[in-house]
Design a protein around this motif. Structure first.
Motif, PDB file in Angstrom:
ATOM      1  N   ASP A  90     -14.959  52.630 -13.513  1.00 20.58           N
ATOM      2  CA  ASP A  90     -13.858  52.219 -12.639  1.00 20.58           C
ATOM      3  C   ASP A  90     -14.130  52.592 -11.186  1.00 20.58           C
ATOM      4  OD1 ASP A  90     -13.664  54.938 -12.866  1.00 20.58           O
ATOM      5  OD2 ASP A  90     -11.526  54.982 -13.369  1.00 20.58           O
ATOM      6  N   TYR A  91     -15.391  52.560 -10.787  1.00 20.71           N
ATOM      7  CA  TYR A  91     -15.772  52.850  -9.407  1.00 20.71           C
ATOM      8  C   TYR A  91     -14.985  51.941  -8.465  1.00 20.71           C
ATOM      9  CZ  TYR A  91     -18.926  53.896  -5.478  1.00 20.71           C
ATOM     10  OH  TYR A  91     -19.447  54.282  -4.274  1.00 20.71           O
ATOM     11  N   TRP A  92     -14.544  52.493  -7.331  1.00 24.23           N
ATOM     12  CA  TRP A  92     -13.627  51.771  -6.447  1.00 24.23           C
ATOM     13  C   TRP A  92     -14.181  50.452  -5.939  1.00 24.23           C
ATOM     14  CZ3 TRP A  92     -15.292  50.595  -1.584  1.00 24.23           C
ATOM     15  CH2 TRP A  92     -16.333  51.346  -1.046  1.00 24.23           C
ATOM     16  N   ILE A  93     -15.503  50.317  -5.862  1.00 23.05           N
ATOM     17  CA  ILE A  93     -16.080  49.063  -5.358  1.00 23.05           C
ATOM     18  C   ILE A  93     -15.743  47.887  -6.279  1.00 23.05           C
ATOM     19  CG2 ILE A  93     -18.334  49.062  -6.500  1.00 23.05           C
ATOM     20  CD1 ILE A  93     -19.539  48.447  -3.716  1.00 23.05           C
ATOM     21  N   HIS A  94     -15.345  48.213  -7.523  1.00 20.87           N
ATOM     22  CA  HIS A  94     -14.939  47.183  -8.481  1.00 20.87           C
ATOM     23  C   HIS A  94     -13.415  47.053  -8.591  1.00 20.87           C
ATOM     24  CE1 HIS A  94     -19.093  47.146  -9.735  1.00 20.87           C
ATOM     25  NE2 HIS A  94     -19.029  48.373 -10.200  1.00 20.87           N
ATOM     26  N   THR A  95     -12.690  48.157  -8.438  1.00 24.32           N
ATOM     27  CA  THR A  95     -11.290  48.164  -8.860  1.00 24.32           C
ATOM     28  C   THR A  95     -10.272  48.422  -7.754  1.00 24.32           C
ATOM     29  OG1 THR A  95     -11.461  50.536  -9.396  1.00 24.32           O
ATOM     30  CG2 THR A  95     -11.960  48.950 -11.169  1.00 24.32           C
ATOM     31  N   ASP A  96     -10.699  48.710  -6.544  1.00 25.89           N
ATOM     32  CA  ASP A  96      -9.750  49.021  -5.468  1.00 25.89           C
ATOM     33  C   ASP A  96      -9.905  48.004  -4.337  1.00 25.89           C
ATOM     34  OD1 ASP A  96      -8.240  50.069  -3.380  1.00 25.89           O
ATOM     35  OD2 ASP A  96      -8.708  52.155  -3.885  1.00 25.89           O
ATOM     36  N   PRO A  97      -9.145  46.889  -4.380  1.00 25.15           N
ATOM     37  CA  PRO A  97      -9.301  45.847  -3.355  1.00 25.15           C
ATOM     38  C   PRO A  97      -9.021  46.334  -1.941  1.00 25.15           C
ATOM     39  CG  PRO A  97      -8.100  45.009  -5.262  1.00 25.15           C
ATOM     40  CD  PRO A  97      -8.212  46.486  -5.445  1.00 25.15           C
ATOM     41  N   VAL A  98      -8.056  47.230  -1.769  1.00 24.66           N
ATOM     42  CA  VAL A  98      -7.706  47.706  -0.427  1.00 24.66           C
ATOM     43  C   VAL A  98      -8.855  48.509   0.161  1.00 24.66           C
ATOM     44  CG1 VAL A  98      -6.136  49.145   0.903  1.00 24.66           C
ATOM     45  CG2 VAL A  98      -5.246  47.698  -0.944  1.00 24.66           C
ATOM     46  N   LYS A  99      -9.381  49.450  -0.600  1.00 25.41           N
ATOM     47  CA  LYS A  99     -10.497  50.267  -0.120  1.00 25.41           C
ATOM     48  C   LYS A  99     -11.753  49.434   0.054  1.00 25.41           C
ATOM     49  CE  LYS A  99     -12.882  54.663  -0.968  1.00 25.41           C
ATOM     50  NZ  LYS A  99     -12.957  55.857  -1.862  1.00 25.41           N
ATOM     51  N   ALA A 100     -11.971  48.491  -0.860  1.00 23.07           N
ATOM     52  CA  ALA A 100     -13.162  47.638  -0.767  1.00 23.07           C
ATOM     53  C   ALA A 100     -13.121  46.779   0.488  1.00 23.07           C
ATOM     54  CB  ALA A 100     -13.280  46.769  -2.012  1.00 23.07           C
ATOM     55  N   ARG A 101     -11.929  46.272   0.827  1.00 24.92           N
ATOM     56  CA  ARG A 101     -11.809  45.457   2.033  1.00 24.92           C
ATOM     57  C   ARG A 101     -12.130  46.273   3.279  1.00 24.92           C
ATOM     58  NH1 ARG A 101      -9.342  40.680   3.261  1.00 24.92           N
ATOM     59  NH2 ARG A 101      -8.526  40.519   1.149  1.00 24.92           N
ATOM     60  N   ALA A 102     -11.776  47.557   3.264  1.00 23.82           N
ATOM     61  CA  ALA A 102     -11.973  48.402   4.437  1.00 23.82           C
ATOM     62  C   ALA A 102     -13.372  49.005   4.502  1.00 23.82           C
ATOM     63  CB  ALA A 102     -10.927  49.516   4.449  1.00 23.82           C
TER      64      ALA A 102
ATOM     65  N   GLY B 255     -16.774  43.325   1.695  1.00 24.00           N
ATOM     66  CA  GLY B 255     -15.477  42.920   2.206  1.00 24.00           C
ATOM     67  C   GLY B 255     -14.417  42.716   1.149  1.00 24.00           C
ATOM     68  N   THR B 256     -14.764  42.898  -0.108  1.00 23.46           N
ATOM     69  CA  THR B 256     -13.823  42.746  -1.214  1.00 23.46           C
ATOM     70  C   THR B 256     -14.443  43.390  -2.436  1.00 23.46           C
ATOM     71  OG1 THR B 256     -12.499  41.150  -2.470  1.00 23.46           O
ATOM     72  CG2 THR B 256     -14.755  40.507  -1.962  1.00 23.46           C
ATOM     73  N   THR B 257     -13.712  43.438  -3.532  1.00 25.86           N
ATOM     74  CA  THR B 257     -14.264  44.002  -4.754  1.00 25.86           C
ATOM     75  C   THR B 257     -15.310  43.072  -5.363  1.00 25.86           C
ATOM     76  OG1 THR B 257     -12.399  43.058  -5.959  1.00 25.86           O
ATOM     77  CG2 THR B 257     -12.241  45.376  -5.352  1.00 25.86           C
ATOM     78  N   ILE B 258     -16.214  43.657  -6.146  1.00 24.98           N
ATOM     79  CA  ILE B 258     -17.251  42.875  -6.818  1.00 24.98           C
ATOM     80  C   ILE B 258     -17.229  43.178  -8.311  1.00 24.98           C
ATOM     81  CG2 ILE B 258     -18.728  42.772  -4.780  1.00 24.98           C
ATOM     82  CD1 ILE B 258     -20.484  44.931  -6.098  1.00 24.98           C
ATOM     83  N   ALA B 259     -17.707  42.247  -9.090  1.00 23.81           N
ATOM     84  CA  ALA B 259     -17.771  42.419 -10.541  1.00 23.81           C
ATOM     85  C   ALA B 259     -18.949  43.303 -10.918  1.00 23.81           C
ATOM     86  CB  ALA B 259     -17.901  41.057 -11.224  1.00 23.81           C
ATOM     87  N   HIS B 260     -18.819  44.001 -12.017  1.00 20.58           N
ATOM     88  CA  HIS B 260     -19.937  44.757 -12.574  1.00 20.58           C
ATOM     89  C   HIS B 260     -21.048  43.788 -12.955  1.00 20.58           C
ATOM     90  CE1 HIS B 260     -16.081  46.692 -13.480  1.00 20.58           C
ATOM     91  NE2 HIS B 260     -16.674  47.853 -13.539  1.00 20.58           N
ATOM     92  N   GLY B 261     -22.278  44.174 -12.709  1.00 23.11           N
ATOM     93  CA  GLY B 261     -23.394  43.317 -13.104  1.00 23.11           C
ATOM     94  C   GLY B 261     -23.391  43.038 -14.597  1.00 23.11           C
ATOM     95  N   ALA B 262     -23.059  44.068 -15.377  1.00 22.05           N
ATOM     96  CA  ALA B 262     -23.042  43.892 -16.836  1.00 22.05           C
ATOM     97  C   ALA B 262     -21.965  42.900 -17.258  1.00 22.05           C
ATOM     98  CB  ALA B 262     -22.821  45.239 -17.518  1.00 22.05           C
TER      99      ALA B 262
END
Length: 314
Positions: A204-216, A221-228
Motif C-alpha cells: 500500500d505504498y503511497w505512490i499507488h494509494t494516495d492520490p493527493v500525495k502522489a499529485r504533490a 503527477g498521479t497514482t500508478i498501478a503496481h507492475g504486478a
C-alpha cells in the motif's frame, strides 16, 4: 467515473459561456455595433473596440479547421485518452475554438469536415465542449460515468483459428514469429482496482494509494498501478490469435523467462495487450511455448509490461 484531469476555471467574464454549456447550449458574444461574433470571451469587440457585447445562443456547428493526433500525453492524467484528437473548429458564425474530437477515428478526418457539438458532463462541476463529425452516431451528451464512444471500426468476421496438435512439433514451431498479434480488448485501471490490489498484496505504498500525495510529490503527477497488477490483468484481455493448440491433457503457467516494467500505468488509464510466439521446444514433460506479451497504455508506443510467459503443454 472519477475525474482526475485539470478543469477550466471560469472568470466573471467567461461565466456566461460555461453556464450555457451546463445547460447544453453553445453561447457566443456578438458586438451590438458592428455585429462581429466573438470567441474567446472579452470585454470589448476586437473588430471595432465597442463594449456593447451581448451573449447569443448558436448551434455550435461548424467545420474542422485543423487537427492533430497527440500520442504523448501533455500531462500524466491524459494518458487514458491517447491518442488524443486535438482540433480547431471553425464555427458557422466565424470564430474558431480549440477542442478535442470524440466518436471518430483519425483515418476518417479531413479539414472541412462538418462537425457538431458534444457536451461532456463527466467532470460534474464544469461541462466541457467537445466535437464529433456531423454524421457520427455519438450521443450529443456524455453524462457522468460514461466514456466517449470510439469511432466506427470495421467489424470483419474473424477467420477460424488454425488447430495444431500438440504432438506436431514442426507445426508449433511454425508459429514462432517476429510479428505481434492484433490488440486485445481494453481494461480500465481504476483507483479502486489499484486499492483492492494493494489490500490483497499488502503493498500500500503511497505512490499507488494516495492520490493527493502522489499529485504533490510523485514524478508521475498521479497514482500508478503496481507492475504486478498490470501483469496479471493480461488474463482479462482477449488477445486475438489465429491458432489453437489441441490434443494436450493439461496446460500450466510455467513462469516467465523475462519480466520487465518499462513504463508506469497511471490510474484511470486504459490498457491493452498483444503477443507473439517467441519460442517452442520439446521438453521431457511435454511442449514448452514461450509467449511474449506486451501490455501498453492505449495509444502509447512504449510497453508498460514485457512478459515472456512460458506455457507448458502436457
Amino acid at each position: 467515473m472519477e475525474w482526475n484531469k485539470p478543469l477550466p476555471q471560469p472568470t466573471p467574464l467567461s461565466q456566461p459561456y460555461w453556464d450555457g454549456l451546463r445547460q447544453r447550449r453553445v453561447r457566443l458574444q456578438r458586438c451590438g455595433d458592428c455585429e462581429h461574433w466573438i470567441f474567446f470571451p472579452r470585454a470589448h469587440c476586437p473588430s471595432c473596440g465597442s463594449h456593447k457585447l451581448a451573449w447569443h445562443d448558436v448551434s455550435g456547428e461548424g467545420t474542422l479547421y485543423t487537427w492533430t493526433a497527440a500520442r504523448v500525453p501533455t500531462l500524466p492524467e491524459f494518458g487514458d485518452e491517447m491518442p488524443q484528437l486535438l482540433a480547431v473548429v471553425e464555427l458557422d458564425e466565424g470564430p474558431r475554438m480549440n477542442t478535442t474530437l470524440v466518436g471518430v477515428q483519425p483515418e476518417g478526418l479531413q479539414t472541412g469536415l462538418r462537425v457538431r457539438p458534444v457536451f461532456d458532463e463527466r467532470p460534474g462541476s464544469v461541462t466541457l465542449l467537445r466535437y464529433t463529425s456531423a454524421d457520427s452516431t455519438h450521443p450529443s451528451v456524455i453524462e457522468a460515468g460514461q466514456r466517449p464512444e470510439a469511432g466506427p471500426v470495421a467489424n470483419e468476421p474473424a477467420a477460424p483459428a488454425r488447430r495444431i496438435d500438440v504432438k506436431d512439433l514442426a507445426g508449433l514451431q511454425g508459429l514462432v514469429s517476429e510479428a505481434f498479434s492484433g490488440w486485445s480488448s481494453e481494461v480500465e485501471v481504476t483507483q479502486e482496482l489499484i486499492d483492492r490490489f494493494a489490500e490483497l498484496s499488502g503493498d500500500d505504498y503511497w505512490i499507488h494509494t494516495d492520490p493527493v500525495k502522489a499529485r504533490a510529490q510523485s514524478p508521475f503527477g498521479t497514482t500508478i498501478a503496481h507492475g504486478a497488477l498490470v501483469q496479471v490483468l493480461a488474463s482479462r484481455m482477449r488477445i486475438p490469435m489465429d491458432w489453437e493448440i489441441v490434443g494436450y491433457t493439461n496446460m500450466v503457467n510455467y513462469g516467465s523467462d523475462r519480466l520487465r516494467f518499462p513504463a508506469p500505468v497511471t490510474s484511470g488509464s486504459r490498457i491493452h495487450a498483444r503477443s507473439r510466439v517467441k519460442a517452442v521446444q520439446q521438453v521431457k514433460s511435454g511442449v514448452q511455448l514461450t509467449l511474449e506479451i506486451h501490455t501498453h497504455i492505449v495509444g502509447h508506443d512504449r510497453p508498460s509490461v514485457i512478459n515472456d510467459l512460458v506455457v507448458l503443454y502436457m
